[in-house]
Scaffold this active site. Structure first.
Site, PDB file in Angstrom:
ATOM      1  CG  LEU A 102      14.273  26.449  -3.091  1.00  0.00           C
ATOM      2  CD1 LEU A 102      15.611  25.737  -3.027  1.00  0.00           C
ATOM      3  CD2 LEU A 102      13.302  25.614  -3.930  1.00  0.00           C
ATOM      4  N   GLY A 135     -21.130  39.620 -12.760  1.00  0.00           N
ATOM      5  CA  GLY A 135     -21.259  41.035 -13.125  1.00  0.00           C
ATOM      6  C   GLY A 135     -20.623  41.934 -12.057  1.00  0.00           C
ATOM      7  CD  GLU A 168       4.985  23.878  -3.663  1.00  0.00           C
ATOM      8  OE1 GLU A 168       5.215  22.754  -4.146  1.00  0.00           O
ATOM      9  OE2 GLU A 168       4.321  24.063  -2.628  1.00  0.00           O
ATOM     10  N   PRO A 215      16.185  36.308  -1.702  1.00  0.00           N
ATOM     11  CG  PRO A 215      16.684  37.983  -0.157  1.00  0.00           C
ATOM     12  CD  PRO A 215      16.719  36.500  -0.344  1.00  0.00           C
ATOM     13  CD  GLU A 249       6.183  33.034 -16.770  1.00  0.00           C
ATOM     14  OE1 GLU A 249       6.135  32.591 -15.593  1.00  0.00           O
ATOM     15  OE2 GLU A 249       5.389  33.899 -17.187  1.00  0.00           O
TER      16      GLU A 249
HETATM   17  C1  LIG Z   1       2.680  33.446  -1.033  1.00  0.00           C
HETATM   18  C2  LIG Z   1       3.958  32.769  -1.381  1.00  0.00           C
HETATM   19  C3  LIG Z   1       4.395  31.672  -0.648  1.00  0.00           C
HETATM   20  C4  LIG Z   1       5.615  31.072  -0.941  1.00  0.00           C
HETATM   21  N1  LIG Z   1       6.077  30.030  -0.149  1.00  0.00           N
HETATM   22  C5  LIG Z   1       7.338  29.560  -0.343  1.00  0.00           C
HETATM   23  C6  LIG Z   1       7.900  28.586   0.556  1.00  0.00           C
HETATM   24  O1  LIG Z   1       7.248  28.111   1.478  1.00  0.00           O
HETATM   25  N2  LIG Z   1       9.195  28.210   0.364  1.00  0.00           N
HETATM   26  C7  LIG Z   1       9.960  28.716  -0.654  1.00  0.00           C
HETATM   27  O2  LIG Z   1      11.114  28.343  -0.754  1.00  0.00           O
HETATM   28  N3  LIG Z   1       9.448  29.613  -1.532  1.00  0.00           N
HETATM   29  C8  LIG Z   1       8.166  30.060  -1.393  1.00  0.00           C
HETATM   30  N4  LIG Z   1       7.644  30.991  -2.264  1.00  0.00           N
HETATM   31  C9  LIG Z   1       8.486  31.495  -3.347  1.00  0.00           C
HETATM   32  C10 LIG Z   1       8.068  31.089  -4.750  1.00  0.00           C
HETATM   33  O3  LIG Z   1       8.378  29.735  -4.972  1.00  0.00           O
HETATM   34  C11 LIG Z   1       8.803  32.048  -5.722  1.00  0.00           C
HETATM   35  O4  LIG Z   1       8.173  33.318  -5.586  1.00  0.00           O
HETATM   36  C12 LIG Z   1       8.779  31.579  -7.152  1.00  0.00           C
HETATM   37  O5  LIG Z   1       9.517  30.399  -7.324  1.00  0.00           O
HETATM   38  C13 LIG Z   1       9.313  32.660  -8.126  1.00  0.00           C
HETATM   39  O6  LIG Z   1      10.502  33.228  -7.684  1.00  0.00           O
HETATM   40  P1  LIG Z   1      10.622  34.837  -7.612  1.00  0.00           P
HETATM   41  O7  LIG Z   1       9.450  35.342  -6.852  1.00  0.00           O
HETATM   42  O8  LIG Z   1      11.970  35.184  -7.111  1.00  0.00           O
HETATM   43  O9  LIG Z   1      10.456  35.327  -9.117  1.00  0.00           O
HETATM   44  P2  LIG Z   1      11.617  35.400 -10.250  1.00  0.00           P
HETATM   45  O10 LIG Z   1      12.355  34.120 -10.326  1.00  0.00           O
HETATM   46  O11 LIG Z   1      12.405  36.659 -10.045  1.00  0.00           O
HETATM   47  O12 LIG Z   1      10.742  35.542 -11.558  1.00  0.00           O
HETATM   48  C14 LIG Z   1      10.216  36.791 -12.050  1.00  0.00           C
HETATM   49  C15 LIG Z   1       9.632  36.524 -13.427  1.00  0.00           C
HETATM   50  O13 LIG Z   1      10.671  36.122 -14.341  1.00  0.00           O
HETATM   51  C16 LIG Z   1      10.338  34.873 -14.925  1.00  0.00           C
HETATM   52  N5  LIG Z   1      11.538  34.088 -15.154  1.00  0.00           N
HETATM   53  C17 LIG Z   1      12.574  33.851 -14.313  1.00  0.00           C
HETATM   54  N6  LIG Z   1      13.489  33.067 -14.882  1.00  0.00           N
HETATM   55  C18 LIG Z   1      13.027  32.763 -16.123  1.00  0.00           C
HETATM   56  C19 LIG Z   1      13.510  31.981 -17.213  1.00  0.00           C
HETATM   57  N7  LIG Z   1      14.664  31.304 -17.145  1.00  0.00           N
HETATM   58  N8  LIG Z   1      12.762  31.917 -18.343  1.00  0.00           N
HETATM   59  C20 LIG Z   1      11.580  32.563 -18.432  1.00  0.00           C
HETATM   60  N9  LIG Z   1      11.064  33.323 -17.436  1.00  0.00           N
HETATM   61  C21 LIG Z   1      11.783  33.419 -16.292  1.00  0.00           C
HETATM   62  C22 LIG Z   1       9.418  34.191 -13.909  1.00  0.00           C
HETATM   63  O14 LIG Z   1       8.636  33.177 -14.505  1.00  0.00           O
HETATM   64  C23 LIG Z   1       8.601  35.379 -13.421  1.00  0.00           C
HETATM   65  O15 LIG Z   1       7.575  35.646 -14.322  1.00  0.00           O
HETATM   66  C24 LIG Z   1       6.400  31.564  -2.016  1.00  0.00           C
HETATM   67  C25 LIG Z   1       5.941  32.640  -2.788  1.00  0.00           C
HETATM   68  C26 LIG Z   1       4.744  33.258  -2.479  1.00  0.00           C
HETATM   69  C27 LIG Z   1       4.307  34.438  -3.294  1.00  0.00           C
END
Ligand SMILES: Cc1cc2nc3c(=O)[nH]c(=O)nc-3n(C[C@H](O)[C@H](O)[C@H](O)COP(=O)(O)OP(=O)(O)OC[C@H]3O[C@@H](n4cnc5c(N)ncnc54)[C@H](O)[C@@H]3O)c2cc1C
Length: 380
Positions: free
Chosen positions: A125, A342, A366, A128, A370
């Protein structure tokens, strides 16, 4: 109200507790250090039926209920969070979409080997440019001459590149709706499909023995029929999949929090300072009492969310609450566990330093904390 687990739930919990204690936990440090995917453990879990717990036996599953699956995840996650997330991503994100939305032919072809644990499957899902804003998908799929032509990229996809992986289900934009929103469709992309490129594994802070990779699609083609449900149903499907996935991540987080308490209790009784075990000091006892209390509450929250889902009642709010509270509880427990240890807690030899690194991603994957708060607020 009856909080007693039924015989099957107790049996699966005991099986998973024993497996985690005897087979997973002793290897967790080495798996984390080497970042190697534990094929033998995952295959054994498949043989025990743990990779298809909530699916009917006719599709190769164990026929357990959703709560039983969550309890199993708690116990496996107590042994090691990386093994736990491999099981969770495979079951909740990889296999369950086939069970919920697949045709009978797709269930036989894809779900059966997944539920039997012969293969793993991934769900893509995140992109970048589309993380929390999951509807911001840029990956496109165009239907031409009976084939979907897919172009785009996915980020951070769990289980996408192991030797056991059969493929990935991805969200892609397949058009525009009359209301101006993107039409999103879930497409099935088996590993080895031309134009489907699986990147190298990321180097991660935690969950190091799990497989996480970037994916790209360059005129990748799949047959018109390799759609999950109907074209355009993708958004609704993944929202539901994520609701259930969040309950499961709540359970996994409780397992990690419990592991923090297990290690802290053991250490506090062994470590002597001022001529007494540190467990004799009230400041340490209060930390242990707070950890135990929050864990109990977090566990009850995921039990309730799972129960609502099993009653086919709305559970979006409770799923987000369970995931939010359990992951933040696990973070507080990991922090206090290191404090109780510690300086030793800062050293790699002690599991709590690994727990502290592992726990952070529970507040991100998932749906971040936030995003959970936004969803809860929306449902008040
Ligand atoms: C180890 C790992 C495994 C994963 N496995 C999968 C997988 O199998 N399949 C898959 O599809 N994804 C997967 N993910 C992705 C994961 O679901 C996303 O990293 C997550 O949903 C956050 O998206 P982002 O990293 O782009 O952060 P961003 O969306 O860019 O968020 C950056 C920050 O901004 C905040 N933010 C963004 N929008 C808002 C808002 N409207 N209001 C307040 N705060 C906001 C966020 O809370 C966060 O603190 C994985 C991630 C990791 C690290």
């Amino acid at each position: 109200m009856d909080f007693t687990l039924n015989a099957e739930q107790q049996m699966i919990r005991n099986l998973c507790r024993e497996f985690a204690e005897e087979e997973i936990k002793p290897r967790a440090e080495e798996m984390d250090r080497c970042g190697a995917f534990p094929y033998d453990l995952i295959r054994k879990m498949g043989e025990l039926g743990l990779l298809g717990l909530p699916f009917p036996e006719e599709y190769g599953g164990a026929g357990a209920d959703f709560l039983t699956y969550c309890i199993a995840l708690e116990e496996i996650g107590r042994g090691d969070a990386a093994v736990g997330i491999t099981m969770e991503a495979h079951t909740s994100l990889g296999a369950s979409p086939f069970f919920l939305y697949g045709s009978e032919e797709q269930k036989q072809r894809y779900l059966v080997p997944l539920a039997r644990g012969e293969q793993l499957w991934a769900f893509g899902l995140t992109e970048p440019g589309a993380g929390s804003d999951s509807a911001g998908t840029q990956t496109r799929a165009e239907l031409r001459d009976g084939r979907w032509h897919i172009n785009g990229a996915k980020n951070f996809i769990t289980n996408a590149g192991t030797d056991m992986t059969g493929g990935v289900t991805i969200t892609a934009v397949t058009g525009m709706r009359a209301d101006g929103h993107k039409e999103i469709t879930n497409l099935i992309v088996p590993k080895g499909t031309q134009g489907y490129i699986i990147g190298n594994p990321y180097h991660k802070m935690g969950w190091r023995a799990s497989d996480t990779r970037p994916l790209s699609f360059e005129d990748c083609q799949v047959p018109e029929g390799d759609v999950l449900g109907k074209p355009g149903d993708g958004f609704h499907q993944f929202m539901h999949i994520l609701d259930a996935g969040r309950v499961a991540i709540g359970a996994l987080s409780v397992g990690l929090a419990q592991a923090c308490l297990d290690e802290s209790l053991k250490y506090a009784n062994e470590r002597q300072q001022f001529g007494r075990p540190i467990a004799a000091f009230q400041a340490v006892q209060f930390k242990l009492a707070d950890m135990a209390t929050e864990i109990e509450l977090a566990r009850l929250m995921y039990y309730k969310a799972a129960w609502l889902s099993m009653q086919e009642q709305p559970f979006t709010r409770e799923a987000s609450m369970a995931k939010l509270f359990a992951s933040e509880t696990a973070k507080r427990c990991a922090d206090q566990a290191v404090q109780i240890h510690g300086g030793y807690g800062f050293m790699d030899e002690y599991p709590v330093s690994r727990y502290w690194r592992n726990v952070k991603v529970h507040e991100i994957g998932e749906g971040t904390s936030e995003v959970q708060r936004l969803l809860i607020a929306k449902h008040l």
